[in-house]
Design an enzyme around this catalytic site. Structure first.
Site, PDB file in Angstrom:
ATOM      1  N   ASP A  38       0.833  -1.206   0.000  1.00 18.48           N
ATOM      2  CA  ASP A  38       0.000   0.000   0.000  1.00 18.48           C
ATOM      3  C   ASP A  38       0.862   1.248   0.000  1.00 18.48           C
ATOM      4  O   ASP A  38       1.736   1.414   0.848  1.00 18.48           O
ATOM      5  CB  ASP A  38      -0.906   0.012   1.230  1.00 18.48           C
ATOM      6  N   TYR A  46       2.464  10.097  -0.527  1.00 17.69           N
ATOM      7  CA  TYR A  46       3.577   9.567   0.270  1.00 17.69           C
ATOM      8  C   TYR A  46       4.933   9.903  -0.364  1.00 17.69           C
ATOM      9  O   TYR A  46       5.958   9.833   0.315  1.00 17.69           O
ATOM     10  CB  TYR A  46       3.479   8.049   0.411  1.00 17.69           C
ATOM     11  N   LYS A  81      -3.361   5.682  -3.863  1.00 21.36           N
ATOM     12  CA  LYS A  81      -4.454   6.606  -3.564  1.00 21.36           C
ATOM     13  C   LYS A  81      -4.245   7.943  -4.263  1.00 21.36           C
ATOM     14  O   LYS A  81      -3.115   8.421  -4.390  1.00 21.36           O
ATOM     15  CB  LYS A  81      -4.543   6.854  -2.049  1.00 21.36           C
ATOM     16  N   HIS A 128      -7.961   9.332  -1.238  1.00 19.31           N
ATOM     17  CA  HIS A 128      -7.197   9.346   0.007  1.00 19.31           C
ATOM     18  C   HIS A 128      -7.973   9.935   1.179  1.00 19.31           C
ATOM     19  O   HIS A 128      -7.803   9.517   2.325  1.00 19.31           O
ATOM     20  CB  HIS A 128      -5.903  10.125  -0.202  1.00 19.31           C
TER      21      HIS A 128
END
Length: 298
Positions: free
Chosen positions: A46, A51, A76, A109
């Protein structure tokens, strides 16, 4: 190796229940973390556009030598790309950074409650990508029951996953109940309560759940670590969980949870640790003005 637990999504897709997360993992540590996780047996990874390590997740997968069909990749779309003219650009940028032709799971997200039309537009793009075969299942993250209801009223496909904060000190029971009622899999981020350790608070109940007597006594009983007890709690209650680490020993430890189960009374005892205290941000308050971070899709 004991067979790992799987869960079947509402569109029939079967995925591993236990995945590997890379939130806050620096890009320079992500490749080795992902390859280590895959060597240990994880098959669900994931990540997210926000990120900043999608490229490294893709490279870690390629270095593993595994066939594409063996791994479930989840990412996401960030809120800066929710508007109708940006959502597809953001999705395609995720694929490009990952170096993949398709992604297995793709989520929104966060909800943006005050700009919910943008949230709906972004999800409609995901529906389109699902129809095109560029994603195998679509879902959301950090959605409340009200957010789910508002989304489902305006779209065609019920989300397959709702990835939310769940750990013994914050069981998020109302969201879990709504997910179950709608046929949505609850997927836990910060599944062993790390959010409270990384962001300490003076509020009672916000400490390290791995030190709680209920957890440590179960660990001693089963000959497991406290983290393994908490991860088994998630699996036995039917959730997907996404532990994270950059330490090889901890990555392996978190995966060694498929050779025991907890009794119903033990699961209930862990449930009873809930404090109602959220460690992460309140999804009701998040939007592009309160959180102006944007993803570079160039």
């Amino acid at each position: 190796m004991t067979a790992q637990t799987t869960v079947t999504l509402n569109n029939g897709l079967e995925i591993p229940a236990l995945g590997f997360g890379v939130f806050q993992t620096p890009p320079e540590e992500t490749i080795s973390s992902v390859t280590t996780a895959l060597e240990d047996g994880y098959r669900l990874i994931d990540t997210a556009a926000s990120y900043g390590n999608e490229r490294e997740v893709g490279e870690g997968f390629r270095q593993s030598g595994l066939d594409r069909s063996e791994i479930v990749v989840e990412s996401k779309l960030w809120i800066s790309d929710y508007q109708a003219d940006k959502a597809e650009v953001g999705f395609e940028a995720s694929l490009r950074r990952l170096g993949l032709d398709y992604v297995d799971l793709y989520l929104l997200h966060q909800p943006t409650p005050v700009d919910f039309d943008d949230t709906i537009a972004a999800y409609q793009m995901l529906e389109q990508k699902l129809a095109e075969g560029k994603v195998r299942a679509i879902g959301v993250s950090n959605f409340s029951p009200d957010h789910l209801t508002r989304l489902i009223e305006k779209t065609s496909i019920v989300p397959a996953i709702n990835q939310v904060e769940v750990h013994p000190y914050f069981t998020n029971a109302t969201v879990q109940h709504a997910d179950a009622t709608l046929g949505i899999l609850t997927q836990a981020w910060s599944p062993i309560g790390g959010i409270h350790r990384y962001r300490p608070s003076d509020v009672p109940g916000s400490g390290n759940v791995l030190e709680h007597q209920v957890i440590t006594e179960l660990a001693a009983k089963y000959g497991k670590t406290p983290a393994q007890i908490v991860l088994r709690w998630h699996l036995d209650e039917g959730r997907s969980a996404l532990p994270k680490s950059t330490k090889a020993a901890r990555i392996a430890e978190n995966f060694a949870v498929f050779d025991f189960s907890l009794a119903p009374a033990e699961l209930a005892a862990i449930d009873a640790l809930d404090t109602g205290l959220r460690g992460g941000p309140d999804p009701e308050l998040l939007n592009t003005r309160s959180f102006p971070k944007a993803v570079d899709n160039s």
